[in-house]
Design a protein around this motif. Sequence first.
Motif, PDB file in Angstrom:
ATOM      1  N   SER A 145      95.071-113.114 -71.605  1.00 57.25           N
ATOM      2  CA  SER A 145      94.765-112.779 -73.151  1.00 57.25           C
ATOM      3  C   SER A 145      93.120-111.695 -73.138  1.00 57.25           C
ATOM      4  O   SER A 145      92.593-111.307 -73.779  1.00 57.25           O
ATOM      5  N   LYS A 146      92.795-112.470 -71.052  1.00 52.89           N
ATOM      6  CA  LYS A 146      91.480-111.609 -71.012  1.00 52.89           C
ATOM      7  C   LYS A 146      90.074-112.410 -71.814  1.00 52.89           C
ATOM      8  O   LYS A 146      89.727-111.866 -72.027  1.00 52.89           O
ATOM      9  N   GLY A 147      90.445-113.912 -72.446  1.00 54.89           N
ATOM     10  CA  GLY A 147      89.311-114.540 -72.814  1.00 54.89           C
ATOM     11  C   GLY A 147      89.373-115.117 -72.418  1.00 54.89           C
ATOM     12  O   GLY A 147      89.026-115.306 -71.080  1.00 54.89           O
ATOM     13  N   SER A 148      88.372-116.120 -72.751  1.00 50.84           N
ATOM     14  CA  SER A 148      87.350-116.837 -71.523  1.00 50.84           C
ATOM     15  C   SER A 148      88.340-118.790 -72.446  1.00 50.84           C
ATOM     16  O   SER A 148      87.662-118.002 -73.226  1.00 50.84           O
ATOM     17  N   PRO A 149      88.850-119.328 -71.444  1.00 49.34           N
ATOM     18  CA  PRO A 149      89.195-121.097 -71.608  1.00 49.34           C
ATOM     19  C   PRO A 149      88.175-121.501 -71.837  1.00 49.34           C
ATOM     20  O   PRO A 149      86.690-122.342 -71.880  1.00 49.34           O
ATOM     21  N   ASP A 150      88.470-122.083 -73.973  1.00 45.98           N
ATOM     22  CA  ASP A 150      87.340-123.056 -74.314  1.00 45.98           C
ATOM     23  C   ASP A 150      87.198-124.471 -74.041  1.00 45.98           C
ATOM     24  O   ASP A 150      89.274-124.867 -74.540  1.00 45.98           O
ATOM     25  N   THR A 151      86.796-124.832 -72.847  1.00 43.39           N
ATOM     26  CA  THR A 151      87.112-126.132 -72.683  1.00 43.39           C
ATOM     27  C   THR A 151      87.375-127.842 -74.268  1.00 43.39           C
ATOM     28  O   THR A 151      87.813-128.017 -74.034  1.00 43.39           O
ATOM     29  N   PHE A 152      85.858-127.110 -74.842  1.00 48.52           N
ATOM     30  CA  PHE A 152      86.042-127.729 -76.324  1.00 48.52           C
ATOM     31  C   PHE A 152      87.225-127.975 -76.895  1.00 48.52           C
ATOM     32  O   PHE A 152      87.302-129.129 -77.457  1.00 48.52           O
ATOM     33  N   SER A 153      87.519-127.237 -76.805  1.00 45.54           N
ATOM     34  CA  SER A 153      88.778-126.772 -77.450  1.00 45.54           C
ATOM     35  C   SER A 153      89.782-126.832 -77.440  1.00 45.54           C
ATOM     36  O   SER A 153      91.321-127.356 -78.084  1.00 45.54           O
ATOM     37  N   ILE A 154      90.436-127.096 -75.967  1.00 45.07           N
ATOM     38  CA  ILE A 154      91.378-127.730 -75.190  1.00 45.07           C
ATOM     39  C   ILE A 154      91.901-129.591 -75.595  1.00 45.07           C
ATOM     40  O   ILE A 154      92.513-129.876 -76.228  1.00 45.07           O
ATOM     41  N   ILE A 155      89.894-129.827 -75.316  1.00 47.27           N
ATOM     42  CA  ILE A 155      90.350-131.180 -75.323  1.00 47.27           C
ATOM     43  C   ILE A 155      90.441-131.488 -76.947  1.00 47.27           C
ATOM     44  O   ILE A 155      90.727-132.740 -77.272  1.00 47.27           O
ATOM     45  N   LYS A 156      90.066-131.091 -77.484  1.00 46.00           N
ATOM     46  CA  LYS A 156      90.044-131.385 -78.761  1.00 46.00           C
ATOM     47  C   LYS A 156      91.775-131.021 -79.817  1.00 46.00           C
ATOM     48  O   LYS A 156      91.967-131.897 -80.557  1.00 46.00           O
ATOM     49  N   LYS A 157      92.435-129.987 -78.737  1.00 43.22           N
ATOM     50  CA  LYS A 157      94.071-129.822 -79.711  1.00 43.22           C
ATOM     51  C   LYS A 157      94.256-131.052 -78.881  1.00 43.22           C
ATOM     52  O   LYS A 157      95.416-131.974 -79.734  1.00 43.22           O
ATOM     53  N   ILE A 158      94.262-131.498 -77.902  1.00 40.69           N
ATOM     54  CA  ILE A 158      94.848-133.117 -77.328  1.00 40.69           C
ATOM     55  C   ILE A 158      94.761-134.131 -77.698  1.00 40.69           C
ATOM     56  O   ILE A 158      95.432-134.418 -78.071  1.00 40.69           O
ATOM     57  N   LEU A 159      93.105-134.545 -77.940  1.00 40.83           N
ATOM     58  CA  LEU A 159      92.542-135.545 -78.572  1.00 40.83           C
ATOM     59  C   LEU A 159      93.472-135.544 -80.306  1.00 40.83           C
ATOM     60  O   LEU A 159      93.794-136.529 -80.236  1.00 40.83           O
ATOM     61  N   PHE A 160      93.449-134.350 -80.719  1.00 42.45           N
ATOM     62  CA  PHE A 160      93.294-134.307 -82.357  1.00 42.45           C
ATOM     63  C   PHE A 160      95.319-134.496 -82.637  1.00 42.45           C
ATOM     64  O   PHE A 160      95.771-134.182 -83.730  1.00 42.45           O
ATOM     65  N   PHE A 161      96.108-134.287 -81.643  1.00 41.61           N
ATOM     66  CA  PHE A 161      96.965-134.094 -82.068  1.00 41.61           C
ATOM     67  C   PHE A 161      98.140-135.203 -82.242  1.00 41.61           C
ATOM     68  O   PHE A 161      98.407-136.088 -81.456  1.00 41.61           O
ATOM     69  N   PRO A 162      98.664-135.038 -83.569  1.00 39.01           N
ATOM     70  CA  PRO A 162      99.878-136.543 -83.653  1.00 39.01           C
ATOM     71  C   PRO A 162     100.313-137.006 -82.955  1.00 39.01           C
ATOM     72  O   PRO A 162     100.688-138.425 -82.565  1.00 39.01           O
TER      73      PRO A 162
END
Length: 303
Positions: A145-162
């Motif tokens: 999508s021509k954005g820049s991957p956010d490493t922190f966002s990726i880690i957060k999605k993993i760690l806080f997904f039930p």
Amino acid sequence: MNNFILIFFFLALGLILQRVKQFPTNVYKILNKIVIYFCLPAITLYHIPKIRWSSELLFPIGAGWITFLLACIFFHFLGKRLGWSNKLIGCLILTAGLSNSSFLGYPIIEALFGKQGLETAVLVDQPGTFVVVSTLGVFVAAFYSKGSPDTFSIIKKILFFPPFITFVVAILMNVFQYDLDSNIQSALLKIGSFVTPLALLSVGLQLTFDRKSQHWQFLRLGLFFKLILVPFVILVLYVFILKQHSEVIKITLMETAMAPMITGAILASTYGLKPKLSSMMIGFGIPISFVTLAFWYFICSFI
């Protein structure tokens, strides 16, 4: 047979409710949250602690990663060669590279292989497909999508997904050979049993058929890759090259042959990666997959 009747009943019910004007069709979002926050964690907490690990289990876990990496390679190089847009490439990777290994996979595997088969299905889904969509999937969505991957966002999605949290807890329980009280296990089974009706009703509420779309050729290619080519590669790799013939391999093959993952389509839509095509991949992929799954189940009888 009763499980198959339930599958078609709740899919049909969802389609019917779409046409009832008074019925809030976006209720599928609530159903998805119930499945994600309660049903899937319950299944994980029940099955994972009971698993006896062996090298054979690497096959179901690796299937989701292999599928997604194949999609990345196939659609990236084909798309660049044919001059496709980044958004089209990203959409096909996210929809054709991820299997619906839980919402559809759990009830279908249970119908074909019984509750014991759910243990393998959970392995394909949790450390496999789920972790893939939460990491590589988010990266691909951001990249194309021509954005820049956010490493922190990726880690957060993993760690806080039930489901991931309960997966980690269940793994620790397995390592320390600890299981829950029988009454709690019984409750988990009952909660987990709702995954079939709720998930399939949600799928039915989301099915759309846009006959006027300009994406038919990409739809055909995406579904061919997901429903035919991927399970064929897994069959050749696991059965003919690595010489694996167990029921675990059969279940793994069936899971890779499932329709595209709804979460992958939602991710593609969220990042603006051809939302209409991603919707079509789900809308047509699910009913067509019932035909192709019957074919692959027939093939499994010879493994």
